[in-house]
Motif scaffolding. Structure first.
Motif: not given
Length: 262
Positions: A120-122, A125-126, A190, A244, A248
């Motif tokens: 994930g990008e952040h 997201d994860r 985030t 963000v 996703p």
């Protein structure tokens, strides 16, 4: 002269004796090395056979649970699903419960290996990706039967310490992963600073348990739980200034597996 000759002769004799001893020692060393190599190879082969047998038993247990469920499952049912005899099963496991505990441990190792890292990008997201991955399941007859059998095993946890300990390990892993992701999000900016990672982890783990139980007992939630979870992330976790995307996959249609499951 004779003395010198005798001394030389004695020296040659000693040298010859020493050479014979060295040759004998070298042969013995070579034999020991060969024996050691053979022993190591035999041990490796035996270990490999044990691993193959253990994996075969685990796969057979999965198939037997799908076919018979937990309550009616017997060691003979498991033996019937494999090339391993019932006597061989009893050699490795004294009881059905002992075998199933080993099976749960096998599932735990697979589960933690699969979900130990999340792309994930952040952090937000994860987090969403992790929850989706844990809840995503194949919508097949065998998988539904297996999940039903697992629910039967879960129902034994209040009465069996071994089952409870194994299931607790799953819960603790999920909580630790979520708490770690949320803590990373706070650090990177985030996730809101006033969010408690442990409280969030407890909520997410409870949600996952609820979804899995409902899925087996009365069916899925038509994505309603996932939408509510995404709203929770958006409203309660994402930092006000964080740019963000909460979902996703928001630009694509949900996969049938995820849609049916959560």
């Amino acid at each position: 002269m004779s003395g010198e000759a005798d001394a030389v002769a004695d020296g040659d004799s000693d040298a010859a004796g020493t050479g014979d001893a060295d040759a004998t020692a070298d042969d013995a060393t070579a034999d020991d090395a060969s024996a050691g190599t053979a022993g190591a190879t035999a041990a490796d082969d035996a270990a490999g056979e044990d691993l193959d047998t253990a994996e075969e038993i685990m796969q057979s247990t999965y198939r037997a649970l799908c076919a018979h469920g937990y309550a009616d499952l017997t060691t003979q049912d498991i033996a019937d699903e494999s090339a391993t005899s019932k006597a061989a099963l009893h050699y490795h496991y004294d009881t059905k419960e002992e075998l199933l505990l080993s099976f749960l441990d096998h599932l735990y190792e697979s589960f933690t290996e699969k979900h130990g890292e999340t792309a994930g990008e952040h952090a937000v997201d994860r987090l969403v990706t992790f929850v989706d991955a844990v809840l995503q399941q194949e919508d097949t007859e065998s998988d539904r039967a297996f999940q039903t059998a697992l629910l039967e095993i879960r129902a034994q946890a209040p009465f069996a310490d071994g089952y409870r300990e194994q299931l607790t390990a799953f819960d603790e892993f999920v909580r630790e992963r979520v708490a770690e992701i949320v803590a990373d999000g706070i650090e990177e900016g985030t996730v809101r600073e006033d969010v408690d990672p442990e409280d969030t982890a407890a909520f997410v783990a409870t949600m996952i348990d609820g979804v899995n139980t409902r899925r087996v007992s009365i069916g899925g939630t038509d994505c309603g739980t996932r939408r509510t979870f995404l709203a929770y992330v958006e409203d309660h976790l994402v930092a006000p200034d964080a740019d963000v995307a909460v979902d996703p996959d928001e630009s694509t249609e949900p996969s049938p597996d995820t849609e049916g499951g959560a």
